[in-house]
Design a protein around this motif. Structure first.
Motif, mmCIF file in Angstrom:
data_model
loop_
_atom_site.group_PDB
_atom_site.id
_atom_site.type_symbol
_atom_site.label_atom_id
_atom_site.label_comp_id
_atom_site.label_asym_id
_atom_site.label_seq_id
_atom_site.Cartn_x
_atom_site.Cartn_y
_atom_site.Cartn_z
ATOM 1 N N UNK A 294 0.840 -1.199 0.000
ATOM 2 C CA UNK A 294 0.000 0.000 0.000
ATOM 3 C C UNK A 294 0.877 1.252 0.000
ATOM 4 N N UNK A 295 1.930 1.235 0.799
ATOM 5 C CA UNK A 295 2.846 2.375 0.867
ATOM 6 C C UNK A 295 3.521 2.618 -0.470
ATOM 7 N N UNK A 296 4.010 1.554 -1.093
ATOM 8 C CA UNK A 296 4.703 1.678 -2.375
ATOM 9 C C UNK A 296 3.775 2.227 -3.452
ATOM 10 N N UNK A 297 2.521 1.747 -3.470
ATOM 11 C CA UNK A 297 1.552 2.219 -4.462
ATOM 12 C C UNK A 297 1.299 3.713 -4.298
ATOM 13 N N UNK A 298 1.117 4.152 -3.048
ATOM 14 C CA UNK A 298 0.849 5.577 -2.838
ATOM 15 C C UNK A 298 2.059 6.431 -3.204
ATOM 16 N N UNK A 299 3.246 6.024 -2.794
ATOM 17 C CA UNK A 299 4.447 6.783 -3.104
ATOM 18 C C UNK A 299 4.644 6.901 -4.609
ATOM 19 N N UNK A 300 4.324 5.838 -5.332
ATOM 20 C CA UNK A 300 4.446 5.860 -6.796
ATOM 21 C C UNK A 300 3.432 6.827 -7.409
ATOM 22 N N UNK A 301 2.179 6.731 -6.936
ATOM 23 C CA UNK A 301 1.138 7.618 -7.448
ATOM 24 C C UNK A 301 1.424 9.077 -7.126
ATOM 25 N N UNK A 302 2.075 9.323 -5.985
ATOM 26 C CA UNK A 302 2.407 10.687 -5.589
ATOM 27 C C UNK A 302 3.667 11.206 -6.286
ATOM 28 N N UNK A 303 4.330 10.349 -7.054
ATOM 29 C CA UNK A 303 5.529 10.749 -7.774
ATOM 30 C C UNK A 303 6.755 10.851 -6.894
ATOM 31 N N UNK A 304 6.737 10.135 -5.765
ATOM 32 C CA UNK A 304 7.852 10.228 -4.823
ATOM 33 C C UNK A 304 8.842 9.082 -4.969
ATOM 34 N N UNK A 305 8.439 8.029 -5.666
ATOM 35 C CA UNK A 305 9.365 6.955 -6.011
ATOM 36 C C UNK A 305 9.123 6.576 -7.471
ATOM 37 N N UNK A 306 10.135 6.040 -8.094
ATOM 38 C CA UNK A 306 9.993 5.669 -9.508
ATOM 39 C C UNK A 306 9.592 4.209 -9.626
#
Length: 306
Positions: A294-306
């Motif tokens: 869940x964390x990885x999905x949100x960070x990706x959607x927020x543009x904070x991880x590639x």
């Protein structure tokens, strides 16, 4: 109230912290905690949302090539706060209003985000600081079923005063002694429940079942709990602001975080909204998704991880 696995960690932290004195040495890593090749310790309290937030912080830091150790499920603020102050934990996802009222200044009357953060910056111990607050908020509440609300004509916390003596409230054990809890309900609203049912702070699902089967007639639920909407529960309004603003805010041990780490954490705060948090909690609680996913999905959607 603290799970066995967490208790061992707490004991280890306490012993290490006691030996650290005024040094900046990190008692968990044996280093200062600076991110230049050393390890940042990200901690969490003992409930799912805080563990999710800690995982978001950890992954955001790792995305900047910083080394991270996770120390989750530690316990309530009364347990973990001193460990951050001593340097046993480098980064912790906090709720600014509760941090101020419970750990820093129990006499504070600040309620807005700006007021709370100003007091925290002035009153926190010199070893720690808060970074940017997110718009995301998760407040304490006193929540009842729609049937109980209709039976007693309950809309606000003040409406509880004439009937609370015949009711049981369920909450984490620390709620009983907190100003933003039973103490404040009595002093601010004149509300005193007939019985108090203590539960572990992480036992929200148990608390919901007790509320729905009328074992308890009121419950201290977090306002981002998806069950509130799904089960048509009633969050009683708080016109006197007993429960202050509770913005998600990184609390950090100063000497453990450099500018790169701060930028990563502030980047999370800049993107995180209450709606995001509620959506993630639905995935975590209802869909039983793993917090790291869940964390990885949100960070990706927020543009904070590639």
């Amino acid at each position: 109230m603290i799970r066995g696995a967490a208790f061992g960690l707490i004991a280890a932290l306490s012993l290490s912290a006691c030996g650290s004195g005024d040094s900046d040495e990190n008692p968990l890593t044996g280093s200062s905690g600076d991110s230049d090749g050393k390890t940042l310790v990200v901690g969490s309290a003992n409930f799912p949302e805080n563990q999710l937030l800690a995982e978001i912080y950890a992954q955001a830091l790792e995305a900047k090539d910083l080394k991270v150790t996770r120390k989750f499920d530690i316990g309530a603020r009364e347990v973990y706060y001193d460990q951050v102050v001593k340097g046993g934990i480098s980064v912790f996802p906090e709720y600014n209003g509760a941090l101020l009222a419970v750990a820093v200044d129990k006499t504070s009357t600040a309620t807005s985000t700006a007021e709370i953060n100003a007091e925290l910056k002035a009153k926190l111990p010199s070893s720690v600081e808060i970074l940017d607050s997110a718009a995301a908020e998760d407040k304490d509440s006193v929540t009842v079923t729609s049937e109980t609300a209709e039976k007693y004509n309950l809309k606000t916390l003040a409406d509880l005063k004439p009937v609370a003596g015949d009711m049981t409230i369920g909450a984490g054990s620390e709620f009983k002694t907190r100003t933003q809890g039973a103490v404040g309900l009595k002093s601010v609203y004149g509300v005193e429940f007939g019985k108090f049912q203590p539960l572990d702070a992480g036992a929200q699902s148990t608390l919901l079942e007790l509320l729905k089967n009328d074992t308890v007639q009121a419950a201290n639920l977090y306002t981002t709990d998806p069950s509130i909407v799904e089960d048509k529960l009633v969050v009683l309004e708080d016109p006197k602001n007993l429960f202050s603003s509770q913005n998600i805010t990184p609390l950090v041990y100063k000497s453990a975080v450099d500018d790169t780490a701060k930028a990563a954490l502030n980047g999370v705060s800049a993107k995180l909204t209450t709606e995001d948090l509620l959506e993630m909690m639905k995935k975590l609680v209802n869909d039983k998704e793993d917090a790291s996913t869940v964390a990885k999905e949100w960070l990706s959607q927020a543009g904070l991880v590639s």
